[in-house]
Enzyme design. Structure first.
Site, mmCIF file in Angstrom:
data_model
loop_
_atom_site.group_PDB
_atom_site.id
_atom_site.type_symbol
_atom_site.label_atom_id
_atom_site.label_comp_id
_atom_site.label_asym_id
_atom_site.label_seq_id
_atom_site.Cartn_x
_atom_site.Cartn_y
_atom_site.Cartn_z
ATOM 1 N N GLY A 102 5.602 4.479 -8.636
ATOM 2 C CA GLY A 102 6.291 3.215 -8.905
ATOM 3 C C GLY A 102 5.283 2.077 -8.959
ATOM 4 O O GLY A 102 5.235 1.292 -9.923
ATOM 5 N N HIS A 103 4.436 2.007 -7.918
ATOM 6 C CA HIS A 103 3.384 0.981 -7.907
ATOM 7 C C HIS A 103 2.465 1.134 -9.126
ATOM 8 O O HIS A 103 2.080 0.157 -9.757
ATOM 9 C CB HIS A 103 2.520 1.118 -6.651
ATOM 10 C CG HIS A 103 3.260 0.948 -5.363
ATOM 11 N ND1 HIS A 103 3.398 1.979 -4.456
ATOM 12 C CD2 HIS A 103 3.892 -0.119 -4.814
ATOM 13 C CE1 HIS A 103 4.078 1.551 -3.399
ATOM 14 N NE2 HIS A 103 4.393 0.278 -3.596
ATOM 15 N N HIS A 152 2.530 4.762 -4.735
ATOM 16 C CA HIS A 152 3.136 5.898 -5.424
ATOM 17 C C HIS A 152 3.278 5.524 -6.902
ATOM 18 O O HIS A 152 2.852 4.444 -7.322
ATOM 19 C CB HIS A 152 4.473 6.265 -4.776
ATOM 20 C CG HIS A 152 5.427 5.109 -4.643
ATOM 21 N ND1 HIS A 152 5.948 4.435 -5.728
ATOM 22 C CD2 HIS A 152 5.924 4.491 -3.537
ATOM 23 C CE1 HIS A 152 6.751 3.486 -5.299
ATOM 24 N NE2 HIS A 152 6.741 3.478 -3.973
ATOM 25 N N GLN A 178 8.213 -9.268 7.447
ATOM 26 C CA GLN A 178 9.398 -8.744 6.781
ATOM 27 C C GLN A 178 9.981 -7.513 7.485
ATOM 28 O O GLN A 178 10.906 -6.905 6.973
ATOM 29 C CB GLN A 178 9.124 -8.474 5.298
ATOM 30 C CG GLN A 178 8.226 -7.303 4.988
ATOM 31 C CD GLN A 178 7.857 -7.253 3.507
ATOM 32 O OE1 GLN A 178 7.103 -8.080 3.013
ATOM 33 N NE2 GLN A 178 8.396 -6.292 2.780
ATOM 34 N N GLY A 183 8.895 -4.426 -8.848
ATOM 35 C CA GLY A 183 9.623 -3.202 -9.178
ATOM 36 C C GLY A 183 11.123 -3.354 -8.952
ATOM 37 O O GLY A 183 11.552 -3.906 -7.935
ATOM 38 N N GLY A 237 0.824 -1.206 0.000
ATOM 39 C CA GLY A 237 0.000 0.000 0.000
ATOM 40 C C GLY A 237 0.857 1.255 0.000
ATOM 41 O O GLY A 237 2.032 1.222 -0.372
ATOM 42 N N MET A 264 11.217 6.623 -6.206
ATOM 43 C CA MET A 264 9.942 6.678 -5.487
ATOM 44 C C MET A 264 9.918 5.602 -4.408
ATOM 45 O O MET A 264 10.314 4.459 -4.644
ATOM 46 C CB MET A 264 8.785 6.409 -6.444
ATOM 47 C CG MET A 264 8.678 7.421 -7.553
ATOM 48 S SD MET A 264 7.421 8.646 -7.158
ATOM 49 C CE MET A 264 7.498 9.640 -8.646
#
Lengths: 282, 282
Positions: free
Chosen positions: A36-37, A34, A61, A147, A31, A184
């Site tokens: 990038g997502h 930005h 994580q 990404g 969530g 980002m």
């Protein structure tokens, strides 16, 4: 767009989809979306019939002293962004359902998980591979979108998928950057305005190192030294790691002979940023 | 019946099957088939359209000093037996394909894998869960068939499947025994004729313990003591472990209050046999 919160509901929904032989793309995120997502979602949108965006801040994580509780959560804003990008399903599982009280099973990729980010985040990648394995089992997508900003994560997840014979394709999308070059990241918002002004030095240094490689400097030590002093002289950032590595094994390269990557993590105050640049010479 | 040796071929075959919506049953084995395995195949035959028998002596579940190279391999004999039971596919992958040189990924179930057999076989269950995860990803069966002889293995695999959300049902079949009570095992053939005559004491002792439980003896220590002296007085077997445990957590039970299991491993010479018996009171 539907928002689905339970494993049972998403499986029921997916059953009706699979019968129709639709191509399913999965974009797994924590969530705080930005650009990038969004670039992952857009690529997935072009290549699939159904796209599923999972949003799950994965406790496994994060280390005990890390920012799990502080990690940004912005459910409503993410929903609006996802809707604009024509996401079909947001999958929003709960911690309780994914990790019930007596949870005991983990997937890990030996060696690779202990390098780079793994040095200062000991169980981080085990948490990542475990949640990704779970999401792949729940959703069984045709393609998984990742990404390149999290380059080590991409390498490790690819290794897991190959090694465990998980039937999914992986596509990696390039790093999306702010106009001044900062990669980002959902964590950029933690930066003070001074830190924010300094942070582009990471990418600037990586870029000049890459230029030097292309001009014939193939000794890693010299390149890393250049990056280090560049960062240390021009910012308050403290280097967590800075390495020039093979981009399969993540082993350090003393001398650049073909392809590889320079990866780094730098802390600005308590905010840890990562970035990387790939190179290839002939 | 077809014998398929590569991942690519079995996936191609399965694609044609899945389109027809057939139910697929998987019986994973290490070969050297005996009536225990056959009972799994028979159950799977009754419940599925396509049954796949995998035969793979999995190096990752053997310790460095264990019997991996000596483990019985009888390809032709197994094929005949499988054909008789109307197996559709024998999947015979190679070590090289399942574990290529740079193999790094493992699945483990914490805690459960360190108990009972895990004490003397440290990485055994990690090897088991890893290969089972791989086979499930390659074959994606509807149902997985396991034998209760390996009770701890059943508990651990079930836990892995639940925890990792692997979309498969598990069915467990009861232990198949020789007429004198010895649990069928591919390792029984290693016993000398004297050891073979002694070995039924394992099940005899477990059975009398269960009778005692039903007659009201609910103190584990007394039950285990009885089994131990019974084995030690009547055979050359050396007890590797002997425990009365909860059959979910595998934690030792001091006092029996509901259900559980007594599990043991006993070495006859260098041959290690395991057996177990479940109980339930009230």
């Amino acid at each position: 767009m539907r928002v689905i919160k339970s494993i049972k509901s998403i499986r029921t929904f997916l059953k009706t989809i699979k019968i129709k032989n639709k191509r399913i793309g999965l974009v797994p995120t924590m969530g705080a979306l930005h650009k990038g997502h969004l670039s992952l979602i857009q690529k997935s949108r072009r290549e699939n019939d159904i796209i599923i965006l999972s949003i799950f801040v994965n406790p496994k994580q994060f280390g005990p002293k890390e920012d799990f509780t502080q990690y940004p959560r912005q459910e409503k804003k993410d929903e609006l962004l996802a809707k604009k990008e024509k996401v079909d399903i947001i999958f929003y599982p709960s911690v309780e359902e994914l990790y019930p009280k007596d949870y005991l099973t983990y997937v890990f990729v030996d060696e690779l998980g202990e390098k780079l980010c793994g040095q200062s985040r000991p169980n981080h990648f085990q948490g990542v591979t475990t949640i990704v394995a779970k999401l792949l089992n729940i959703i069984t997508p045709d393609t998984l979108y990742l990404g390149q900003k999290d380059a080590q994560q991409v390498i490790i997840i690819n290794k897991m998928i190959q090694n465990l014979n998980i039937p999914v394709k992986v596509k990696t999308c390039p790093i999306i950057r702010e106009p001044d070059g900062l990669a980002m990241s959902s964590r950029n918002r933690y930066l003070s305005s001074r830190q924010r002004k300094e942070a582009p030095i990471l990418f600037q240094s990586l870029k000049s190192a890459k230029k030097r490689i292309q001009k014939g400097e193939h000794r890693s030590a010299a390149l890393l030294q250049m990056i280090q002093s560049n960062i240390e002289r021009n910012s308050s950032g403290r280097i967590d790691y800075l390495e020039c590595v093979d981009n399969q094994s993540l082993n350090p390269l003393k001398k650049i002979t073909s392809s590889g990557m320079i990866a780094l993590a730098v802390k600005f105050g308590s905010t840890r940023l990562i970035d990387n640049i790939e190179f290839k010479i002939k």
